[in-house]
Structures are given as C-alpha cells and as structure tokens.
Enzyme design. Structure first.
Site, short mmCIF file in Angstrom:
data_model
loop_
_atom_site.label_atom_id
_atom_site.label_comp_id
_atom_site.label_asym_id
_atom_site.label_seq_id
_atom_site.Cartn_x
_atom_site.Cartn_y
_atom_site.Cartn_z
N ARG A 1 135.64 -13.55 90.00
CA ARG A 1 137.09 -13.65 90.08
C ARG A 1 137.66 -13.07 88.79
O ARG A 1 137.53 -13.69 87.73
CB ARG A 1 137.52 -15.10 90.28
CG ARG A 1 139.02 -15.27 90.53
CD ARG A 1 139.43 -16.72 90.42
NE ARG A 1 139.23 -17.47 91.66
CZ ARG A 1 139.36 -18.80 91.76
NH1 ARG A 1 139.66 -19.52 90.69
NH2 ARG A 1 139.18 -19.40 92.91
N SER B 1 139.93 -18.85 101.99
CA SER B 1 140.42 -20.12 101.45
C SER B 1 141.31 -20.81 102.47
O SER B 1 142.16 -20.16 103.08
CB SER B 1 141.27 -19.89 100.18
OG SER B 1 140.50 -19.31 99.17
N LYS C 1 143.75 -23.64 88.88
CA LYS C 1 144.85 -23.19 89.74
C LYS C 1 145.84 -24.33 89.86
O LYS C 1 145.76 -25.14 90.77
CB LYS C 1 144.33 -22.81 91.14
CG LYS C 1 143.69 -21.43 91.23
CD LYS C 1 143.59 -21.00 92.69
CE LYS C 1 143.12 -19.56 92.81
NZ LYS C 1 143.07 -19.10 94.21
#
Lengths: 214, 214
Positions: free
Chosen positions: A42, A110, A139
């Site tokens: 990521r 997701s 997040k």
C-alpha cells in the site's frame, strides 16, 4: 483466478505496508521472516516509477518465500510487477473494470457492510477484506464494521473473508473466533519496533488457533 | 498501435486538463468546442474511482467528437475507460512495462533531452512530448529543453513530436516553425477565462500555419 496455491491458506496472515511507519521493502522482508503469508503493498503519495520499483523488489522477495503478493488500489502497478493480485476499496476502481482489464489477477475487495460484501461476491471478487473491525489510527475515517458485522458477512458469503482494522496481538484470537479465514494487520506489525518479532508472535497466535479448531 | 486515424494529425492541438484551473469534464467540452484535436486527462490527488468516473465522461465526449484521448501516467485508468493511449513521464511507469501490460494503447513519452527522446523511440513510443519549451508555472520543476533542443529532437527521431511547456498564443507560431507535429497546452487553454474562445484562437493559429507551410 487459476492459482496453483490455496488462496484461503495464503490469506491467513496478511501484512500491509505503510511508509509512514516503515520502509516498504524492509518491512516486507522482516514480516515474511516472522511468518506473514501474504503481503499487500500500500503506497500513496509516491510516483508510479517509485511504486513499480518498490513493487519489483517485493515481487522478488515474495516469490522467493512463496508469499502471496497483492497491490493496493493500483491495477497497473500490480500488472507491471507481476503481483498475484490487487486489492480495491470503495474509492478505487470498480470491481467490474478491474476484472475486465486484469482478468488473471486475484482481486480482493474491501467491505465495511454486508451489502458491500454481497456485491463484491456477486462481482466475482476472490476475497473480501472486511472491516474496520476496531477503530484504527491507520485509517481514521474508516467505517466500523465490528465483530458482529464481521460474523454476518462470514456466514453470508462463500468467498474467503479476512478481517482488517485495529487488529493486534491482544484482540486477534477474539477475531479468529468469528470464523474468519485470515487476519490483516498494518501498525501492529510494520509499526512495531521489532517487525520480525511482532510478526512471529502474531503468526504463532494464528497457527495455534487454527491447530486447535479446524 | 492499430488505429484507423492519422496520429500525427490528431496530435496537432493537444489540450491537457488541470483541475487547479478548471473542472476536467467542463474544460474538455469547451476545448473540443474550440477545436482541440487531442485531450490528455491529467489528474493528480484524486481517488482512482474519481479518475475513472471523470475519464469515462471524457471518453464519451472525445468519442462523439472523434478526438484523441490520452490519460496521463495511469495505465490502469487508460485501460479501464478505453482511452486511446497513455502518456508517461520519466517518473511514471517505464515504457517497457507499459508496452507489456497495455500493448494496444498509444504510448506517449515525455522527453526533456535528446537522450530521453532517442530512448523513447527505441522503446517503441508512439509519440514524444518534448519540453519544457519555455518555463511554465504548471510544472515549476520542469527542465527547460528550449527551442534549440526541440529542433534537435525533431531532426533526430522519426516518430511524431509535440511541444509542451509554456506554450501560448503569442509564442505558438515560433514553436510551430521548429517543425513540430503538434503543440500541447495547459494553462493557455484550460486556465483561460473563456476556454472555448482561447482554444478556437489557438486552433486558428495552428491551422493557418499548417495551411501555409505543409
């Protein structure tokens, strides 16, 4: 998907990079050394050139150690570095488009609700990343699915489900008890002062759980 | 590349979006209304979902008006929205990777030196974006190639060359005299208070030049 390996098994311990905590290549080496079975690259805020350079390094390491390699969001980077798959969130490329332009990639999606999980399965996703299970600093805007929501998803969809969001050594057994196929972690692993040791402890917890129960 | 159209002709007046100056879809409509022959979608700092949404809109408009549609940097977005091509700079995906994962896309490559232009041609690029010709506020860190450097590239490579960087209505004829196949503009068009009028004036300058000389 025409992989030789068992995807479910490869998803058991899924570690996600975060350059705010540790250099990607270094953290991947250490996480795999500690027992990660899957790596998600990521990277945000980097040039595509840098992404493919880092991705190429990680592809070498993951290939050597027979670890699943997934790229977050960027289908082009996943294709260019010959990753096993790509993971898309609700702000990324729609699943249908991903499947059309990259029919041979494993695609994870997701889901922060049962509706999203069902839609992903209908769209032929290969696995679901369900979360956030707990609040997470990685997040901070993530919707909280919780353990109850996670269980509902697991009992509804047939494709593998991994749990993500706020998972650590303290709560991982509770999460595994939901019946999830694997657990994903960012800060508990790549944010640890000793990444290898942290991964190794996590892997032991996961292995012990699966040995006892399945 | 197996396009039905003449790429060189399509590259004559190449307009690049910049959301800091104007909404992409709106500026594309107006630029095409004024005579743009090619559009490059350049979006940074947006989610992939937003990029494919904007790109899908622009694909519709460019298809309706038979305008070339190129996506900056993002091969995945170019493939997903069925753009005609992708444009990569020296910080983007290496040309070789682009060619491998997207063999049917037109691929343009930025070159700020003769060496980079020759390398792009060797790597089977379809066209070169040579620049910056003049200093430009859009990319304040751009290396300046200048008109002399531009002429050297044009006389060396065989693939089409378009000029980029600091081009406007005042200097475009001087740039066209270098022998370039097309000119690219950002702020002179999408930064104008009347985008359609600005594009129309630029198109007239380009058409008049080509009518007289070629």
């Amino acid at each position: 998907m025409s992989q030789k390996f068992d995807l479910e098994e490869k998803l058991r311990f899924y570690v996600i990079t975060d350059r705010r905590m540790s250099n990607e290549v270094k953290s991947v080496r250490l996480a795999i050394g500690g027992g990660a079975t899957a790596i998600q690259l990521r990277i945000k805020d980097a040039s595509t050139r840098e992404m493919v350079n880092v991705g190429t390094e990680i592809r070498k390491i993951t290939r050597d150690f027979n670890v699943l390699f997934i790229v977050d969001d960027r289908v082009d980077v996943a294709l260019a570095v010959e990753a096993d798959g790509v993971h898309v969130g609700q702000d990324d490329m729609p699943l249908k488009m991903v499947k059309r332009i990259a029919p041979n990639l494993i695609v994870g999606v997701s889901a922060s609700s049962l509706r999203e999980a069902i839609e992903a399965e209908k769209g032929d996703a290969d696995y679901i990343g369900a979360g956030a299970i707990f609040p997470t600093a990685t997040k901070s805007d993530a919707k909280i699915l919780g353990l109850v929501g996670l269980k509902t998803i697991i009992s509804t969809v047939k494709i593998p489900v991994i749990a993500i969001g706020g998972l650590n050594h303290q709560n991982v057994v509770k999460v595994l008890k939901s019946g999830v196929d694997g657990i994903a972690a960012v800060s508990a692993i790549v944010g640890a002062s000793d990444i290898r040791e942290s991964a190794s402890r996590m892997r032991t917890l996961i292995d012990n759980y699966f040995r006892k129960t399945r």
